[in-house]
Scaffold this motif. Structure first.
Motif, PDB file in Angstrom:
ATOM      1  N   ARG A 154       0.839  -1.210   0.000  1.00 38.42           N
ATOM      2  CA  ARG A 154       0.000   0.000   0.000  1.00 38.42           C
ATOM      3  C   ARG A 154       0.868   1.252   0.000  1.00 38.42           C
ATOM      4  O   ARG A 154       0.575   2.220  -0.700  1.00 38.42           O
TER       5      ARG A 154
ATOM      6  N   ALA B  18      -5.788   2.398  -9.459  1.00 39.76           N
ATOM      7  CA  ALA B  18      -5.686   2.613  -8.017  1.00 39.76           C
ATOM      8  C   ALA B  18      -4.939   3.907  -7.705  1.00 39.76           C
ATOM      9  O   ALA B  18      -5.339   4.655  -6.807  1.00 39.76           O
TER      10      ALA B  18
ATOM     11  N   ARG C 138     -12.300   3.341  -3.058  1.00 44.74           N
ATOM     12  CA  ARG C 138     -11.752   2.281  -2.198  1.00 44.74           C
ATOM     13  C   ARG C 138     -11.900   0.914  -2.865  1.00 44.74           C
ATOM     14  O   ARG C 138     -11.021   0.065  -2.736  1.00 44.74           O
TER      15      ARG C 138
ATOM     16  N   ALA D 272     -10.218   8.041  -2.570  1.00 48.03           N
ATOM     17  CA  ALA D 272     -10.280   7.027  -1.512  1.00 48.03           C
ATOM     18  C   ALA D 272      -9.912   7.634  -0.168  1.00 48.03           C
ATOM     19  O   ALA D 272     -10.526   7.325   0.859  1.00 48.03           O
ATOM     20  N   ASP D 273      -8.915   8.513  -0.169  1.00 47.36           N
ATOM     21  CA  ASP D 273      -8.503   9.182   1.066  1.00 47.36           C
ATOM     22  C   ASP D 273      -9.614  10.056   1.632  1.00 47.36           C
ATOM     23  O   ASP D 273      -9.656  10.301   2.846  1.00 47.36           O
TER      24      ASP D 273
ATOM     25  N   GLY E 103     -12.718   9.164   1.490  1.00 47.10           N
ATOM     26  CA  GLY E 103     -13.799   8.280   1.905  1.00 47.10           C
ATOM     27  C   GLY E 103     -14.702   7.772   0.799  1.00 47.10           C
ATOM     28  O   GLY E 103     -15.722   7.144   1.091  1.00 47.10           O
ATOM     29  N   ASP E 104     -14.363   8.017  -0.444  1.00 45.41           N
ATOM     30  CA  ASP E 104     -15.193   7.569  -1.561  1.00 45.41           C
ATOM     31  C   ASP E 104     -15.158   6.036  -1.650  1.00 45.41           C
ATOM     32  O   ASP E 104     -14.103   5.435  -1.842  1.00 45.41           O
ATOM     33  N   ASP E 105     -16.332   5.407  -1.513  1.00 46.53           N
ATOM     34  CA  ASP E 105     -16.412   3.948  -1.528  1.00 46.53           C
ATOM     35  C   ASP E 105     -16.022   3.340  -2.876  1.00 46.53           C
ATOM     36  O   ASP E 105     -15.398   2.277  -2.918  1.00 46.53           O
TER      37      ASP E 105
ATOM     38  N   LEU F 180      -9.073   0.591  -5.198  1.00 45.02           N
ATOM     39  CA  LEU F 180      -7.854   0.222  -4.477  1.00 45.02           C
ATOM     40  C   LEU F 180      -7.844  -1.262  -4.147  1.00 45.02           C
ATOM     41  O   LEU F 180      -6.808  -1.931  -4.267  1.00 45.02           O
ATOM     42  N   ASP F 181      -8.999  -1.780  -3.752  1.00 45.43           N
ATOM     43  CA  ASP F 181      -9.088  -3.218  -3.465  1.00 45.43           C
ATOM     44  C   ASP F 181      -8.769  -4.049  -4.705  1.00 45.43           C
ATOM     45  O   ASP F 181      -8.190  -5.130  -4.608  1.00 45.43           O
TER      46      ASP F 181
END
Length: 172
Positions: A57, A133, A148, A140-141, A143-145, A151-152
């Motif tokens: 990460r 990503a 995220r 993502a930082d 809080g956007d689902d 990123l997964d």
């Protein structure tokens, strides 16, 4: 202590040229007492995987920084996460108490090439997911689902293992 250090392919080339990973202090990830306590049911191999995942990460963030810096220059850093694994003396490692970063450690001295145990790198086929990503990191930082989830998608790619004598082949 086995430490997992985030890197990029250009960074790895600099490590080879310099003969060491540095300068200190360096941020790495390891099986710390806080990680063992938090992940009580895990064995050593599982805990090392968690530490390596944290380093991957961090490598993604290093990659984002490198790509942003190179965008203006027209250079192209390969979109592949890199984690360098090293065996370092316990005395060179400082373990923090940050609950959010249970595996994070600080190295107080550079890491010589002779201390490297292996290198883990994304397969080139992972590049589209890694690029996505990197682009999703800011959202993502915040809080956007959906970001995220992107990123997964990058983390779903397992890093390939390379012995230290294979490092020159990675840099071609």
């Amino acid at each position: 202590m086995r430490v997992y250090l985030p890197c990029t392919l250009p960074g790895l080339a600099r490590v080879v040229a310099a003969g060491e990973l540095g300068p200190a202090p360096l941020t790495g990830y390891a099986v710390t007492p806080a990680l063992v306590e938090w992940y009580a049911s895990g064995d050593t191999e599982e805990l090392e995987y968690v530490a390596m995942t944290e380093a991957a990460r961090a490598s993604l963030r290093m990659l984002a920084d490198a790509l942003a810096a190179e965008e203006a220059e027209g250079a192209a850093t390969p979109a592949r996460r890199v984690v360098v694994v090293a065996e370092v003396p316990d005395a060179a490692v400082s373990v923090g108490a940050d609950v959010d970063e249970r595996a994070r450690v600080r190295l107080t001295e550079p890491v010589s090439l002779t201390r490297l145990a292996s290198v883990h790198v994304d397969d080139p086929a992972a590049a589209p997911d890694i690029e996505a990503a990197v682009a999703a990191l800011p959202a993502a930082d915040l809080g956007d689902d959906d970001a995220r989830f992107t990123l997964d998608g990058a983390e779903a790619h397992e890093l390939m293992w390379f012995a230290t004598q294979e490092i020159p082949d990675l840099l071609v």
